[in-house]
Scaffold this active site. Structure first.
Site, PDB file in Angstrom:
ATOM      1  N   HIS A  31       1.005  -1.062  -0.175  1.00 55.68           N
ATOM      2  CA  HIS A  31       0.128  -0.147  -0.030  1.00 55.68           C
ATOM      3  C   HIS A  31       0.961   1.201  -0.132  1.00 55.68           C
ATOM      4  CE1 HIS A  31       1.135  -0.547   4.097  1.00 55.68           C
ATOM      5  NE2 HIS A  31       0.699   0.605   4.355  1.00 55.68           N
ATOM      6  N   LYS A  64      10.307  -8.715   4.112  1.00 55.82           N
ATOM      7  CA  LYS A  64      11.236  -9.374   5.039  1.00 55.82           C
ATOM      8  C   LYS A  64      11.841 -10.539   4.144  1.00 55.82           C
ATOM      9  CE  LYS A  64      12.813  -9.468   9.371  1.00 55.82           C
ATOM     10  NZ  LYS A  64      12.487  -8.169  10.456  1.00 55.82           N
ATOM     11  N   SER A  83      15.796   3.721  10.138  1.00 55.26           N
ATOM     12  CA  SER A  83      15.886   3.123   8.666  1.00 55.26           C
ATOM     13  C   SER A  83      15.148   4.169   7.879  1.00 55.26           C
ATOM     14  CB  SER A  83      15.358   1.811   8.353  1.00 55.26           C
ATOM     15  OG  SER A  83      16.361   0.922   8.886  1.00 55.26           O
TER      16      SER A  83
HETATM   17  N1  GLU Z   1      15.026  -5.893  11.032  1.00 56.93           N
HETATM   18  C1  GLU Z   1      14.420  -4.781  11.612  1.00 56.93           C
HETATM   19  C2  GLU Z   1      12.985  -5.064  11.985  1.00 56.93           C
HETATM   20  O1  GLU Z   1      12.736  -6.232  12.026  1.00 56.93           O
HETATM   21  C3  GLU Z   1      14.589  -3.358  10.895  1.00 56.93           C
HETATM   22  C4  GLU Z   1      13.945  -3.532   9.475  1.00 56.93           C
HETATM   23  C5  GLU Z   1      14.296  -2.108   8.721  1.00 56.93           C
HETATM   24  O2  GLU Z   1      15.065  -1.271   9.425  1.00 56.93           O
HETATM   25  O3  GLU Z   1      13.990  -2.105   7.608  1.00 56.93           O
HETATM   26  O4  GLU Z   1      12.278  -4.195  12.278  1.00 56.93           O
END
Ligand code: GLU
Length: 471
Positions: A66, A107, A364
């Protein structure tokens, strides 16, 4: 993986989702659309090691688009599997929505034990995995932006960025294809500590809401609270360190892969981490009693239990014996759905993962913005703020005829640098998200707990995005 009959990680996330949806009023069909993972890419690729070949298996799941790009880490672990990656991608959608990071959820994972490979081999594997993902659009600054997760860190992100950039030399925004990079490679100050820092800010905000604290039986703030911490990796280490050093909480037990350390008067997180770096485990640390059966220490009586390691650590097998007054989920999915039900029945408050560990993706987001704007945060205004502060101190001294105490003068003259701004943005994000959850918890019928309230906030925003987009 649990040995119980508990729901799988993905089933558990979906069941929590369904529970929240039942308290909402979504148009028919939309709830199902938001729940389902949009696509999953599975790849197998070989790497040759001096005449011998090894085949690696990896995934990148895209849960909700989205908003673009989609966002979420890449983990390296031997236990990685598709169910887990889909569950984690779904959690990323809800996490980003909850903290208003303008991303969909994704992910990735590679089935590998990174400890079994030297640096050069890991670099080759990472670069090849990156190429496979990038070729199919699963890494791109505008479509899909990975980040560190379990078993990966700034080093791997740097290899990913470099590989992507060499595939797209004409893309001026190529560095924004991944976050969590070293600061020298386009990263941002404060990203490495961000998830742990977010846990600290999230807990502080929880304790600013006496209505929510009351059912735990706890009083006051974080000072003096007795904490059991599972996992001294990137998340647990920073969370434990900051809570101990800045909030005066007491870390009375640390659980790691080789056992646990217990010390009723408090363990020194920094010293335990040093010991772990040298000895690859907690065993032999002089400042605490060693317990071989680490998992049993989850059942220690304490104020706050912070699982900051793997998923499915609290299951239907041990949930009835948890004696914490508050469970703060710093890991993703540390409680199975069944464990959540048991703790709910026992009135043990749980601060849910996709709120509490959202600090990583929040910073991030700042890094991605920094990469797209090609300028360090604070570069334009820092010296101006410093000048204004200095002038303010001068005027104050002239008007009062007294010197401003040095500590105050220094604070007033300080111009915000990148780290100050990142922490300020993270703190604001964690506070605002908690307040949104709190509001839903106390105003909506049938919500009942923090996890469901967090889901409602997140799902509503995603639903609105779909409605406005006009699907
Ligand atoms: N791996 C981290 C999480 O589970 C960070 C993900 C990110 O920064 O995109 O939130």
């Amino acid at each position: 993986m649990t040995l119980t009959q508990d729901s799988s990680f993905l089933q558990g996330v979906n069941r929590s989702y369904d529970r929240a949806v039942s308290a909402m009023n979504l148009p028919p069909g939309l709830a199902e659309k938001i729940k389902l993972c949009n696509s999953v890419f599975m790849v197998r690729f070989p790497i040759g090691f001096r005449g011998r070949y090894e085949v690696f298996t990896g995934w990148r799941a895209v849960h909700s688009e989205h908003r673009l790009p989609v966002k979420g880490g890449i983990r390296y672990a031997p236990s990685v599997n598709q169910d887990e990656i889909e569950a984690l991608a779904a959690l990323m959608s809800f996490k980003c929505s909850l903290v208003e990071a303008p991303f969909g959820g994704s992910k990735g994972g590679l089935c590998i034990d990174p400890r079994k490979y030297d640096r050069d081999s890991l670099e080759r594997i990472t670069r090849r995995f990156t190429m496979e993902l990038a070729k199919k659009g699963y890494i791109s600054p505008s479509l899909n932006v990975p980040a560190p997760d379990m078993g990966t860190g700034p080093r791997e992100m740097s290899w990913i960025a470099d590989t992507y950039r060499s595939m797209h030399p004409e893309d001026i925004n190529a560095l924004a294809c991944v976050t969590g990079k070293p600061v020298t490679q386009g990263g941002i100050a404060g990203r490495t500590e961000a998830t742990g820092r977010g846990v600290q800010y999230g807990l502080r905000e929880f304790f600013r809401h006496p209505e929510d604290v009351k059912p735990t039986g706890l009083t006051g703030g974080l000072a003096g609270k007795r904490i059991v911490l599972q996992g001294l990796g990137n998340v647990g280490y920073y969370a434990g360190k900051f809570l101990q050093e800045e909030d005066d909480a007491q870390i009375i037990a640390i659980i790691e892969h080789d056992g646990a350390l217990v010390n009723d008067t408090g363990l020194d997180v920094e010293a335990v981490r040093q010991h772990m770096n040298e000895h690859k485990g907690v065993k032999g640390f002089p400042g605490g009693a060693y317990v071989e059966d680490g998992l049993s220490v989850l059942e220690t009586e304490c104020d706050i239990l912070i699982p900051a390691a793997l998923e499915a650590q609290i299951t239907s097998r041990n949930a009835a014996r948890i004696k914490a007054k508050l469970v703060a989920e710093a890991a993703n999915g540390p409680l199975t759905f069944e464990a959540q039900e048991i703790l709910r029945e026992r009135n043990i408050t749980v601060i849910p993962d996709f709120y509490l560990n959202a600090g990583g993706v929040t910073v991030s987001y700042f890094e991605w913005i920094k990469n797209l704007s090609h300028i360090r945060f604070g570069r334009m205004e820092r010296r101006l703020e410093e000048l204004r502060g200095t002038q303010f101190v001068q005027v104050l001294e002239e008007m009062t005829g007294k010197p401003v105490p040095k500590a105050w003068a220094d604070r007033l003259k300080h111009g915000a640098d990148e780290l100050d701004l990142v922490r300020s943005g993270l703190d604001d994000t964690m506070r605002k998200a908690y307040q949104d959850v709190h509001e839903v918890l106390h105003t909506r019928e049938g919500v009942g707990d923090l996890r469901s309230a967090a889901f409602v906030v997140a799902i509503e925003r995603i639903a609105l995005a779909y409605a406005e987009m006009g699907i």
